[in-house]
Design a protein around this motif. Structure first.
Motif, PDB file in Angstrom:
ATOM      1  N   GLY A 149      -6.543   6.356  32.859  1.00  0.00           N
ATOM      2  CA  GLY A 149      -6.756   5.712  32.104  1.00  0.00           C
ATOM      3  C   GLY A 149      -6.708   4.038  31.785  1.00  0.00           C
ATOM      4  N   ASN A 150      -5.921   3.418  33.860  1.00  0.00           N
ATOM      5  CA  ASN A 150      -5.835   2.293  33.305  1.00  0.00           C
ATOM      6  C   ASN A 150      -5.054   1.170  31.771  1.00  0.00           C
ATOM      7  OD1 ASN A 150      -6.088  -0.401  34.134  1.00  0.00           O
ATOM      8  ND2 ASN A 150      -8.287  -0.393  34.639  1.00  0.00           N
ATOM      9  N   ILE A 151      -3.903   2.168  31.587  1.00  0.00           N
ATOM     10  CA  ILE A 151      -3.393   1.522  30.374  1.00  0.00           C
ATOM     11  C   ILE A 151      -2.060   0.408  30.427  1.00  0.00           C
ATOM     12  CG2 ILE A 151      -1.809   2.071  28.165  1.00  0.00           C
ATOM     13  CD1 ILE A 151      -3.016   4.621  28.501  1.00  0.00           C
ATOM     14  N   GLY A 190     -12.669  16.929  27.375  1.00  0.00           N
ATOM     15  CA  GLY A 190     -11.612  16.857  26.490  1.00  0.00           C
ATOM     16  C   GLY A 190     -10.357  16.131  26.627  1.00  0.00           C
ATOM     17  N   ASN A 191      -9.932  14.750  27.072  1.00  0.00           N
ATOM     18  CA  ASN A 191      -8.083  14.407  27.551  1.00  0.00           C
ATOM     19  C   ASN A 191      -8.577  12.865  26.744  1.00  0.00           C
ATOM     20  OD1 ASN A 191      -6.887  14.931  29.962  1.00  0.00           O
ATOM     21  ND2 ASN A 191      -8.514  15.599  30.921  1.00  0.00           N
ATOM     22  N   ALA A 192      -9.924  12.274  26.352  1.00  0.00           N
ATOM     23  CA  ALA A 192     -10.011  11.928  24.642  1.00  0.00           C
ATOM     24  C   ALA A 192     -10.665  12.269  24.361  1.00  0.00           C
ATOM     25  CB  ALA A 192     -10.428  10.272  25.646  1.00  0.00           C
ATOM     26  N   THR A 236      -2.336  13.450  31.516  1.00  0.00           N
ATOM     27  CA  THR A 236      -3.271  12.577  31.009  1.00  0.00           C
ATOM     28  C   THR A 236      -3.393  10.949  30.416  1.00  0.00           C
ATOM     29  OG1 THR A 236      -4.662  13.206  29.882  1.00  0.00           O
ATOM     30  CG2 THR A 236      -5.613  14.798  32.375  1.00  0.00           C
ATOM     31  N   PHE A 237      -3.574  10.398  31.665  1.00  0.00           N
ATOM     32  CA  PHE A 237      -2.972   8.602  30.272  1.00  0.00           C
ATOM     33  C   PHE A 237      -2.017   8.585  30.667  1.00  0.00           C
ATOM     34  CE2 PHE A 237      -7.005  10.389  28.531  1.00  0.00           C
ATOM     35  CZ  PHE A 237      -7.450  10.177  29.863  1.00  0.00           C
ATOM     36  N   GLN A 252      -0.249  16.463  26.463  1.00  0.00           N
ATOM     37  CA  GLN A 252      -0.972  16.231  27.399  1.00  0.00           C
ATOM     38  C   GLN A 252      -0.387  14.762  28.674  1.00  0.00           C
ATOM     39  OE1 GLN A 252      -3.738  13.418  25.005  1.00  0.00           O
ATOM     40  NE2 GLN A 252      -5.402  13.446  26.656  1.00  0.00           N
ATOM     41  N   PRO A 280      -5.494  18.174  27.068  1.00  0.00           N
ATOM     42  CA  PRO A 280      -5.003  18.609  26.166  1.00  0.00           C
ATOM     43  C   PRO A 280      -5.282  20.432  25.670  1.00  0.00           C
ATOM     44  CG  PRO A 280      -6.034  16.752  25.435  1.00  0.00           C
ATOM     45  CD  PRO A 280      -6.584  17.042  26.831  1.00  0.00           C
ATOM     46  N   ASN A 281      -6.404  20.750  25.754  1.00  0.00           N
ATOM     47  CA  ASN A 281      -6.471  22.567  25.411  1.00  0.00           C
ATOM     48  C   ASN A 281      -6.312  23.137  26.432  1.00  0.00           C
ATOM     49  OD1 ASN A 281      -7.569  21.390  22.814  1.00  0.00           O
ATOM     50  ND2 ASN A 281      -9.955  20.116  24.209  1.00  0.00           N
ATOM     51  N   PHE A 327      -6.233   2.996  23.232  1.00  0.00           N
ATOM     52  CA  PHE A 327      -7.604   2.751  24.665  1.00  0.00           C
ATOM     53  C   PHE A 327      -7.487   3.909  25.694  1.00  0.00           C
ATOM     54  CE2 PHE A 327      -9.278  -1.010  23.941  1.00  0.00           C
ATOM     55  CZ  PHE A 327      -9.650  -1.479  22.552  1.00  0.00           C
ATOM     56  N   VAL A 328      -8.081   4.342  26.204  1.00  0.00           N
ATOM     57  CA  VAL A 328      -8.150   4.798  28.369  1.00  0.00           C
ATOM     58  C   VAL A 328      -9.794   4.162  28.578  1.00  0.00           C
ATOM     59  CG1 VAL A 328      -6.387   6.649  27.773  1.00  0.00           C
ATOM     60  CG2 VAL A 328      -8.618   7.277  26.994  1.00  0.00           C
ATOM     61  N   MET A 329      -8.956   3.520  29.630  1.00  0.00           N
ATOM     62  CA  MET A 329     -10.514   2.879  29.933  1.00  0.00           C
ATOM     63  C   MET A 329     -11.168   3.521  31.756  1.00  0.00           C
ATOM     64  SD  MET A 329      -9.774  -1.082  28.916  1.00  0.00           S
ATOM     65  CE  MET A 329      -7.750  -0.843  29.415  1.00  0.00           C
ATOM     66  N   PHE A 339     -13.613  11.011  30.878  1.00  0.00           N
ATOM     67  CA  PHE A 339     -12.913  11.365  30.686  1.00  0.00           C
ATOM     68  C   PHE A 339     -12.566  12.096  28.652  1.00  0.00           C
ATOM     69  CE2 PHE A 339     -10.225   6.930  31.622  1.00  0.00           C
ATOM     70  CZ  PHE A 339     -10.099   8.046  32.431  1.00  0.00           C
ATOM     71  N   LYS A 394      -5.956  10.256  19.736  1.00  0.00           N
ATOM     72  CA  LYS A 394      -4.583  10.729  20.470  1.00  0.00           C
ATOM     73  C   LYS A 394      -5.586   9.468  21.258  1.00  0.00           C
ATOM     74  CE  LYS A 394      -1.244  11.144  23.047  1.00  0.00           C
ATOM     75  NZ  LYS A 394      -0.259  11.905  24.111  1.00  0.00           N
ATOM     76  N   HIS A 395      -6.659   9.761  21.454  1.00  0.00           N
ATOM     77  CA  HIS A 395      -7.360   8.532  22.564  1.00  0.00           C
ATOM     78  C   HIS A 395      -9.020   8.176  22.261  1.00  0.00           C
ATOM     79  CE1 HIS A 395      -3.895   8.192  25.448  1.00  0.00           C
ATOM     80  NE2 HIS A 395      -4.111   9.724  25.928  1.00  0.00           N
TER      81      HIS A 395
END
Lengths: 251, 232
Positions: free
Chosen positions: B177-179, A176-178, B94-95, B92, B75-76, A160-162, A172, A127-128
């Protein structure tokens, strides 16, 4: 006699070195923080000098130095800010050089060793993907160049997550978020940071070099200690420490 | 792209910031009212405990708060699992925009609850009792008695929650996450400009923020004077 002056007096009396010992203030880009700490310990042991290290994003440190921060040496993550400081006459003439070249690494905590990173990226079954913001960090630029080289930049951009720096990018992925992320090899080389899955050390031909400059600042122009530390960084021992931390040292 | 003083400015972070701040303010008013009311009317000695809990986000550095949100919303984790159970596609936060709102609600909670609580404490119990003898139900009590008497509290709560969220940096940094167009807020955009030594853009964007925020605060404090209610 106050307690404080008593203490100071006894310290001077007990350590003959302290008469000669000096203190250095060093500003260092976040990605090199751990390495500079190892280097300072080695230097402190050899010389008895004290080193105070301030880590932070290169752009912030640059802004602080331009506005009079009391640093003696600046280990940058790029060449842009150091060149600007040089143009502005804020550094000791001739002191700017590349102390390390960063290596980019793709950390994939859920992918077992032996699987081709390019295949994982092509499959896009995540996903990320985290990377440092190319606007803020050279490692982010290198990550984009790498994906571009693989022909996947635009396909993967929506994932992308930055992070604002390489440490945050690591976070990140580590939380586990990315599912994966481009980090500095100084992280993947360290089992304290990366102990799950696998990583791909991106070949140097995939991106423009991550040249990291150091400069001695104007304030320390005549400091023998500052020069001694620079010499230590360039010594065989210093080179060994830098390379063991996941960097390449140019000749 | 906007061109201001010859500097190119991406307006997207401005819209994102306004949406996050407005949504957060709305959510905070909805959940803040019952919390503040309970606290204002509480006489138990446990009251101090709850007051302290509500004030905690004032103490915690925003990046620390953000870090714990990053961990708990992964996510977990349990939050994601619960959301999936409730029908969210992957759970999820986040982001995402919603994740930013959740973070901002925690971050700005005391700024909404405390003014409301102080306003509610000023509502005389006798007045509520009198209304009740006239068989006013809870809804009409709220709309016709409590709300008009605590307008200033609501105004202050909304303004502070909004302004505090607009200026948020640490939490957004950690969970955003700066998207572009989704989670990149103005504070982050300014930081990026400073980091890439684009000081002209940083200055212009900061100036827009300052003028806008000043205008909002000015109009609210102007309104506040008009709303001056006298009780008793």
């Amino acid at each position: 006699m106050t307690l404080k002056s008593l203490l100071a007096a006894s310290i001077v009396a007990l350590t003959p070195m302290s008469v000669l010992a000096d203190e250095l203030k060093i500003a260092v880009a976040a990605n090199f923080l751990k390495t500079i700490e190892t280097l300072s310990q080695g230097f402190e042991k050899q010389t008895g000098n004290t080193i105070k290290v301030s880590g932070g994003p290169t752009g912030k440190l640059y802004a602080q130095i331009e506005n009079g921060a009391p640093f003696d040496i600046f280990f940058s993550a790029d060449q842009k800010s150091t060149k600007k400081l040089e143009d502005d006459g804020k550094i000791k003439a001739g002191s700017r050089f590349i102390y390390a070249q960063g290596r980019l690494s793709l950390w994939m905590p859920n992918v077992p060793a032996g699987v081709e990173a390019a295949d994982v990226l092509k499959k896009g079954d995540f996903k990320h993907i985290a990377l440092a913001n190319p606007k803020a960090a050279p490692y982010g630029v290198a990550a984009e160049q790498t994906l571009d080289k693989l022909g996947l930049l635009e396909t993967l951009r929506p994932k992308f997550v930055m992070g604002e720096n390489i440490g945050q990018t690591y976070q990140f992925v580590a939380t586990g978020n990315a599912q994966m992320g481009f980090v500095a090899h100084s992280y993947t080389v360290d089992p304290k940071h990366v102990n799950t899955g696998s990583y791909w050390l991106v070949p140097l031909s995939y991106h423009s070099p991550l040249d990291q400059d150091v400069v001695v600042l104007k304030k320390a122009e005549n400091s023998k200690t500052a020069q001694a530390f620079i010499d230590y960084v360039r010594s065989a021992e210093g080179k060994k420490i830098i390379e063991a931390s996941g960097y390449t040292v140019p000749n | 792209m906007w061109h201001i003083f010859g500097v190119e400015i991406d307006p997207n972070p401005i819209w994102t910031t306004l949406s996050v701040a407005l949504t957060t303010t709305l959510v905070l008013l909805i959940i803040g009212v019952p919390i503040a009311w309970k606290l204002a009317r509480m006489t138990s000695r446990w009251k101090v405990l709850f007051e302290a809990l509500v004030a905690l986000p004032l103490v915690l550095p925003p990046t620390v708060l953000g870090f714990y949100l990053l961990i708990s919303m992964n996510p977990n984790g349990m939050v994601a699992e619960t959301l999936r159970f409730l029908g969210h596609p992957d759970g999820q936060l986040t982001f995402t925009f919603v994740g930013l709102v959740v973070g901002s609600v925690f971050y700005s909670l005391p700024f909404a609850v405390q003014p409301l609580m102080h306003a509610f404490e000023q509502v005389p119990q006798a007045l509520l009792d009198a209304a009740k003898t006239m068989r006013a139900n809870t809804a009409s009590l709220f709309w016709q008695v409590i709300l008009p008497l605590s307008r200033r509290g609501f105004l202050t709560a909304a303004t502070l929650a909004f302004a505090h969220t607009v200026g948020e940096f640490g939490v957004v940094l950690m969970v955003g996450g700066n998207i572009p167009g989704e989670t990149r807020m103005v504070s982050i955009a300014i930081f990026d400009h400073v980091e890439s030594l684009e000081y002209a853009q940083a200055h212009v964007l900061s100036l827009i923020m300052l003028i806008f925020s000043f205008a909002v605060l000015l109009s609210v404090y102007g309104l506040n004077r008009k709303f001056d209610v006298k009780v008793g």
